[in-house]
Write an enzyme that holds these catalytic residues in place. Sequence first.
Site, mmCIF file in Angstrom:
data_model
loop_
_atom_site.group_PDB
_atom_site.id
_atom_site.type_symbol
_atom_site.label_atom_id
_atom_site.label_comp_id
_atom_site.label_asym_id
_atom_site.label_seq_id
_atom_site.Cartn_x
_atom_site.Cartn_y
_atom_site.Cartn_z
ATOM 1 N N VAL A 11 0.943 -1.054 0.047
ATOM 2 C CA VAL A 11 -0.077 0.098 -0.084
ATOM 3 C C VAL A 11 0.816 1.360 0.114
ATOM 4 C CG1 VAL A 11 -1.931 -1.054 1.118
ATOM 5 C CG2 VAL A 11 -0.252 0.008 2.517
ATOM 6 N N SER A 12 0.318 2.363 -0.174
ATOM 7 C CA SER A 12 1.074 3.390 -0.607
ATOM 8 C C SER A 12 1.310 4.537 0.809
ATOM 9 C CB SER A 12 0.388 4.389 -1.386
ATOM 10 O OG SER A 12 0.381 3.771 -2.950
ATOM 11 N N THR A 13 0.521 4.266 1.865
ATOM 12 C CA THR A 13 0.500 5.077 3.046
ATOM 13 C C THR A 13 0.249 4.157 4.148
ATOM 14 O OG1 THR A 13 -1.574 5.798 2.951
ATOM 15 C CG2 THR A 13 0.022 7.129 1.581
#
Length: 673
Positions: A11-13
């Site tokens: 996931v990105s964050t």
Amino acid sequence: MERKVAIYCRVSTQQQTTDRQKEELLRFVSDNQWNVEEENIFVDVISGFKKGEVRPCYSRMIEQVEQGNIDTILFSEFSRLARNATDLLNQVTFFKEYGVEMYFQKQNLWLKHDGSDLGSTIMLHVLAVMSSYEIELFSERSLSGKITKVQNGHGGGDERAFGYMNDNKKIVINPDERDIVKRAFEMYADGYSSIDICEVFNSENIPSPYVNRLNSFIEMRKRKGLDVKQYKFDIGNLKWRPSSLNRMFHNELYVGRRKIVYYKPDPTNPVPVDKRTNREIIYEYSEHVEALRIISDELYQRVQNKLSNAHYNKNNAVKHDNLLKHLMKCGECSSNFSVGKSVDTAKNYVGGERTYKCYGRVNRKDKPQTCKNGAEVRQWKMDGLVLQLSLQMFAQIDIESSNSQRIEKLNTEISEKECIVQSKRDILQNAEGEYRKALKRLSRIDDEIADELILAAKTEYDEVKRKLNDEIVNLSREIISNKVIINNLEKLNANPLLKDRMNEIRDDKLLVKTMINEYVETVYVYRIHKYWLLVIVCYKGGEEMWGTIKSARYKKDEMFFDPLLCKYGVEFQAWLLNNTEKCFSYDKETHTISYNGNSEIYLEFQKGTYDYTAFDEMVKRTEWIGSFPFFDFEKEGEKKNFSKNMDIQPINNEINWQRHNDLLLERLTRGKH
């Protein structure tokens, strides 16, 4: 032969979750009656857009592949492996070389390592290109949705700023954070540094902006029925930092100005967004929304001015103490002033090597001269003139009330600093407790590793203890300094005689700096004549005083000395004019002064426009000329008697400037101003 299966999720964050990816892939494993060990489930929280960015778990998975411990990897989709078609194909080639098969669930695509699935390979190339295109299309659609939201009055990301929140998709002021924002701005404008404010807020256990954001995110997950996300850091231990305040102080949203800029998305660009140049702007939104205002325009501008000066003087460590550098501005070019050493070291009444110098005059290879009329003047002269003007100005104000307000403010600072000291002592006590627990635990282990751990724990504790003790000592000194200032101000309030009160200020170096910093806003310096400078002192209460100072040597008839009258040594001719009425104005282009005739003080002056010589003659003719003694702030007290050996006439028969200084005080205290 049993498969050695691994799962990779990304996931990105920190705010996003891999729960869905992991659950769906585990279900796929169960349906196929495979087995996957927990250590072979790799999860990264990292952006797939940044080329070359380190993915710790992905790197560990690569190591396991190279060691032959994995032969099958499951991904939810192509973008979890890479978001660029070229990178994706390179990664697939790498895994094939190690005999690893891959499965992408969203695309329902198997890639065999033996090359037998030519159709799948062709499909991979087609889907990789389509995936990249889909990512770009998704970015554009996402941006289009954000623009539509802003146009409809919804938040555009600015609702995440500290002091605001999202209410029914609208940005509104957060009532729990509004007063903290206002307090931070007021403290910074009143002289607190960003570090000081952070210390105060942390000692009062005020949650930092990031804590509030994370708590809001946790509450949102609970409302959706999702598990509480586990973080690698302790949310409750996140502190206020100067960087948080810096973002806050530069945000125009706090005065109600919303500014949102959207750039053309470029998801395949490996350069980080904050380092890209010449980005194409797709949409700009700008609107003033009074309902979103938290602070006044005046307070915001005061903070911006201080930030600008702080940026300009970022490397302003000065070895020599000075009184006015941080307040001075060149009226000719708007530059700040630097402090330095004069090339003229003559030991006379203009001795003293330290000077104030317009920075525009500096001429170096890396910094060409930009100001021809900028001043360079001895600190003794400028400090003496500004102090004399300020003491004259104090005659106009209710100094007792002002000092009482200052005392109240200092008491508040003392309370805040004492709270910070106690907070640091608590931290030190907790650190000592943890250190003792570690020693007790490790002392039961009898080996060399335990000795190393004990030494490491002691080293860490000693460093924490040293740092905290230093901070406590420095804060304690500041508390004592504030108490000394309070004592001085209380003594001044106890003295009802203005002249005695003014003398007490002049005789106390610390009190001089306190009063100058308390009342003076800016000191502007203009070159009104080849040899004379016009000094305009602007005070925080709106008052304004004008004075003159000679940038060359004074002549004997421009000096005054009498052992009975001149307590502080030789005094020097100067205008000491009160321009709070704004009856005077100066034109730096023509070097002229205009008097509008609307003054209740200077009734003898004639309305008109004057050059320096003509105006100086009128000041002397109407007996408004004054004088000032030198004031050596850096070495205050060392050179007070330097004038006794000078060959100066005891009194100038034409003009007794000392008498006119007294006359000015009498006129100013008659209730006119």
